[in-house]
Design a protein around this motif. Sequence first.
Motif, PDB file in Angstrom:
ATOM      1  N   PHE A   1       0.828  -1.203   0.000  1.00 46.93           N
ATOM      2  CA  PHE A   1       0.000   0.000   0.000  1.00 46.93           C
ATOM      3  C   PHE A   1       0.861   1.250   0.000  1.00 46.93           C
ATOM      4  N   VAL A   2       1.844   1.303   0.876  1.00 44.60           N
ATOM      5  CA  VAL A   2       2.684   2.501   0.999  1.00 44.60           C
ATOM      6  C   VAL A   2       3.446   2.761  -0.301  1.00 44.60           C
ATOM      7  N   VAL A   3       4.087   1.724  -0.839  1.00 44.21           N
ATOM      8  CA  VAL A   3       4.886   1.893  -2.052  1.00 44.21           C
ATOM      9  C   VAL A   3       3.998   2.249  -3.242  1.00 44.21           C
ATOM     10  N   THR A   4       2.821   1.645  -3.324  1.00 45.86           N
ATOM     11  CA  THR A   4       1.918   1.923  -4.438  1.00 45.86           C
ATOM     12  C   THR A   4       1.389   3.345  -4.369  1.00 45.86           C
ATOM     13  N   ILE A   5       1.038   3.813  -3.173  1.00 48.76           N
ATOM     14  CA  ILE A   5       0.553   5.192  -3.028  1.00 48.76           C
ATOM     15  C   ILE A   5       1.651   6.193  -3.378  1.00 48.76           C
ATOM     16  N   ILE A   6       2.859   5.940  -2.901  1.00 47.51           N
ATOM     17  CA  ILE A   6       3.974   6.827  -3.247  1.00 47.51           C
ATOM     18  C   ILE A   6       4.209   6.821  -4.748  1.00 47.51           C
ATOM     19  N   GLY A   7       4.152   5.632  -5.371  1.00 46.73           N
ATOM     20  CA  GLY A   7       4.326   5.537  -6.818  1.00 46.73           C
ATOM     21  C   GLY A   7       3.257   6.290  -7.581  1.00 46.73           C
ATOM     22  N   ALA A   8       2.003   6.229  -7.094  1.00 45.99           N
ATOM     23  CA  ALA A   8       0.912   6.934  -7.770  1.00 45.99           C
ATOM     24  C   ALA A   8       1.071   8.441  -7.669  1.00 45.99           C
ATOM     25  N   LEU A   9       1.580   8.921  -6.536  1.00 42.78           N
ATOM     26  CA  LEU A   9       1.692  10.364  -6.332  1.00 42.78           C
ATOM     27  C   LEU A   9       2.927  10.969  -7.001  1.00 42.78           C
ATOM     28  N   ARG A  10       3.904  10.148  -7.320  1.00 39.43           N
ATOM     29  CA  ARG A  10       5.103  10.697  -7.970  1.00 39.43           C
ATOM     30  C   ARG A  10       5.241  10.190  -9.411  1.00 39.43           C
ATOM     31  N   SER A  11       4.122   9.990 -10.060  1.00 41.61           N
ATOM     32  CA  SER A  11       4.093   9.389 -11.394  1.00 41.61           C
ATOM     33  C   SER A  11       4.583  10.362 -12.462  1.00 41.61           C
ATOM     34  N   PHE A  12       5.799  10.854 -12.292  1.00 42.59           N
ATOM     35  CA  PHE A  12       6.349  11.854 -13.210  1.00 42.59           C
ATOM     36  C   PHE A  12       6.907  11.210 -14.480  1.00 42.59           C
TER      37      PHE A  12
END
Length: 304
Positions: free
Chosen positions: A226-237
């Motif tokens: 969950f943590v890694v996926t949320i971080i990945g979604a928010l930094r999808s540059f």
Amino acid sequence: MATATTQRSWYKRNEIAVTPWLFLLPGIVMFALYVIFPIFQSFWISFHQWDGLGEKTWVGLANYERLLGGDRKFETSFWNNLRWLVLYLLAIPMGLFISLFLNQKVFGIRLYKSLFFFPFVISQVVVGLVFSWFYLPGDLGLLNVVIGFFGFEPVNILGRAESATYGIIAAGLWPQTAYCMILYLTGLNSVDPEQVEAARLDGAKGHRMLWHVILPQLKPATFIAFVVTIIGALRSFDFIAVMTNGGPFGSTRVLSFYMFEESLSEFGFRMGYGAAIAVVLFFIMLGFITYFLWSMYQDEKGAR
């Protein structure tokens, strides 16, 4: 001489407590220098108007007032980030079900694991380029070749504002699912076989076995996923920069990309405004991670 003896004796008395901190000290210093300090620096810059080179001009909350006062680009970026958050979480159940399949003892399972693991080791830039070619309009892209074979009209996924964001999210889900799969495969190796066998003797199988026996033991892996996926979604540059560069017509912008546009692109080196966007993104990310940390703490507290 007496002072040196006293210092040596103090270290000897506290050697077990002090030695771990000596090993951790370089990492703590680097973390503070490259993570903690830039966070506070971003907060400070967000209260200024600054082009990154000249003198800073104090503007107080003006950057935040502009953000929340009807900036259409910010609104588009914010809602796109919400779409990323919701749809990117699909990587977690998909990774779980793939890991359950790959955890079986069947012929050729190592080959299957390698194929599913493959997206994880590819750079996100390469994944973005591959999906850009896959989505090419007309008869150039493999997607249109496949759907044309079944008699459907060709589509331009990345060329339409209504579908471009979803096409990029689909590209990001490919490696993210592989990452979640690896986490769950690792977690499945630590599942207690005695609990599984006891559940089988009680008649549990299928979804009951999964829900009541397997998943509770996979909570640590689920939390990390969950943590890694949320971080990945928010930094999808990366995906947006490679696949659409924010287009068409700015419809695929997210907060991280909009921050880059305002701070470092040809639009104008507005470092203060870009820092304000970064602060908003930081609090969104912090809110989600704090929630999951609190939930995990409550679960562990209730299990004692």
